[in-house]
Design an enzyme around this catalytic site. Structure first.
Site, mmCIF file in Angstrom:
data_model
loop_
_atom_site.group_PDB
_atom_site.id
_atom_site.type_symbol
_atom_site.label_atom_id
_atom_site.label_comp_id
_atom_site.label_asym_id
_atom_site.label_seq_id
_atom_site.Cartn_x
_atom_site.Cartn_y
_atom_site.Cartn_z
ATOM 1 C CB CYS A 40 -1.093 -0.060 1.095
ATOM 2 S SG CYS A 40 -0.096 0.247 2.853
ATOM 3 C CG ASN A 41 2.620 2.665 2.865
ATOM 4 O OD1 ASN A 41 1.670 3.799 2.985
ATOM 5 N ND2 ASN A 41 2.671 2.013 4.240
ATOM 6 C CB SER A 94 7.891 1.201 6.899
ATOM 7 O OG SER A 94 8.207 -0.003 6.482
ATOM 8 C CD GLU A 99 5.258 -2.220 8.222
ATOM 9 O OE1 GLU A 99 4.804 -3.314 8.373
ATOM 10 O OE2 GLU A 99 5.669 -1.787 7.128
ATOM 11 C CB THR A 100 6.721 -7.011 11.951
ATOM 12 O OG1 THR A 100 5.520 -7.153 12.364
ATOM 13 C CG2 THR A 100 7.849 -6.473 13.212
ATOM 14 C CD GLN A 101 0.826 -5.326 6.593
ATOM 15 O OE1 GLN A 101 0.728 -4.223 7.309
ATOM 16 N NE2 GLN A 101 0.113 -5.859 5.751
ATOM 17 N N GLY A 174 -12.167 -7.547 3.181
ATOM 18 C CA GLY A 174 -10.880 -8.123 2.569
ATOM 19 C C GLY A 174 -10.459 -8.968 4.058
ATOM 20 N N GLY A 176 -6.872 -9.939 3.831
ATOM 21 C CA GLY A 176 -5.361 -9.833 3.996
ATOM 22 C C GLY A 176 -4.852 -9.405 5.139
#
Length: 419
Positions: A40-41, A94, A99-101, A174, A176
């Site tokens: 998304c980023n 990020s 964040e670990t995603q 969603g 995800g």
């Protein structure tokens, strides 16, 4: 050596990133090795070597963006590219630092490239080492001590807008990673969840994962037009290439609504309704910047870890080329044959005057013996698995300082290719 084209939250708005998200790995089939990271980023394309930017635009990027939009990209080459990828993997680049995603998203991008044969030795080394770097950053700093993500920031923003979320019901579209994090944070705040997904079975699986005690109703995507006019809160984070919430779905309500569009491309069409406040990913930057300020000291420490990892990686690359391994095997064979010959002469098994002829014989024998292994190593020099074999050979022949798992990718372990 390496080449990265990066469109991210700093240089590209949601509209531009939405256009770029339409690209697929197959669009870059002429440019192997290549890895496409799409979140998304950020939309990033990672190559094993420098590429001509004009050629890339003429063959790929022209499909989705203009030349003026193309120049917004950040370009990284060689050592700068290595450092950038390491920072991305460690979540230092990020929007929400720590964040670990992103590490999981990079891993998924690697698996796709590997399984579709878009990736070989060079990017396998780089991406795997980036995972090692990310782990070091997490272990040696507190950058991820308070795990946050765009999804958690969105829920926090909803709480700021409505003061208290307890007792509210929220639609989550969603299933995800982003939707999962949204659900977990909503549950903590006592929110009832209406989970909507195209595949109902996947929504049911997420409901079961979140636990039996939480209040979650599951619905198919077809019911969304009816649902969105009944609830104040909505969070949408699908992987759809087109808006799943369209203008014709909207009906007037007596209450104002707060919607979060956390998808790239956007899930919510431009609807122009004054009673609906839509917050997109880029609208959450202010909170992420505050998060960055709080973590500045940890960020500095993490960047130092990354720099050390870059130097370690460059040294590692020098240690795993094929030709030195082949020479190592030949030298080892020559050393063993000479030692055996000297011992045989000493014990009078072989006359000293035949030493030179016997040495040639032994050398030719070992040369024949090593011919097939050497040819095999040269053939697989560009494969993703070569580093594992190099480390095994060195280990077997006495190079005990080299760790066996120096560069075997997690993919190999998970898929059972190497165990």
């Amino acid at each position: 050596m390496y080449y990265v084209i990066s469109f991210n939250y700093r240089n590209s708005d949601v509209t531009l990133r939405s256009k770029l998200a339409k690209l697929s790995l197959e669009d870059f089939k002429e440019f192997k090795e290549v890895l496409l990271l799409s979140t998304c980023n950020r939309i990033e394309v990672i190559f094993d070597k420098k590429r001509d930017l004009n050629e890339l635009y003429d063959k790929v990027f022209y499909k989705v963006i203009t030349p003026k939009e193309m120049v917004k990209a950040e370009i990284y080459e060689d050592d700068a590219a290595i450092e950038h990828i390491f920072k991305v993997a460690a979540s230092l680049d990020s929007m929400v630092v720590g964040e670990t995603q992103i590490t999981g998203q990079l891993k998924e991008a690697f698996l796709e490239s590997y399984e579709k044969n878009f990736i070989a030795q060079d990017l396998t080394r780089l991406i795997h080492f980036s995972f090692k770097c990310a782990k070091k950053v997490r272990n040696q700093t507190n950058i991820s001590s308070e795990p946050v993500s765009v999804a958690s920031i969105a829920v926090r923003r909803a709480k700021e807008e409505l003061n208290d979320l307890s007792g509210y019901s929220a639609i989550v579209v969603g299933v995800g990673d982003t939707a999962r994090i949204v659900c977990k944070n909503l549950i903590k705040d006592g929110v009832n969840i209406i989970l909507v997904n195209r595949t109902v079975e996947n929504a049911i699986a997420l409901k079961e994962e979140l636990g039996d005690e939480v209040n979650i109703d599951v619905h198919s995507l077809e019911t969304l037009p009816k649902l969105i006019n009944n609830y104040r809160l909505l969070f949408s984070a699908t992987a759809s290439n087109y808006p799943v919430i369209r203008k014709e779905f909207i009906k007037p309500t007596k209450f104002k609504r707060l919607w979060f569009d956390l998808a790239i491309p956007n899930d919510i069409e431009d609807i122009g309704c004054v009673d609906i406040k839509i917050i997109k990913v880029d609208d959450l930057k202010e909170i992420s910047e505050k998060n960055m300020q709080k973590r500045q000291k940890e960020l500095e420490a993490a960047n130092e870890v990354v720099k050390k990892c870059v130097e370690e990686y460059k040294k590692y690359l020098q240690s795993v080329s094929i030709e030195p391994v082949i020479k190592f095997l030949q030298d080892k064979a020559r050393e063993c044959s000479k030692r055996a010959l000297k011992n045989a002469i000493k014990k009078h098994y072989i006359p000293v005057e035949l030493e030179e002829e016997v040495e040639k014989l032994l050398h030719n024998a070992f040369k024949r013996f090593l011919h097939h292994p050497n040819m095999t190593l040269r053939k697989m020099a560009d494969s993703a698995e070569v580093d594992l074999f190099v480390s095994i050979i060195k280990r077997l022949f006495g190079e005990n300082d080299l760790q066996m798992d120096m560069n075997k990718c997690e993919y190999h372990m998970e898929k059972g290719i190497f165990k």
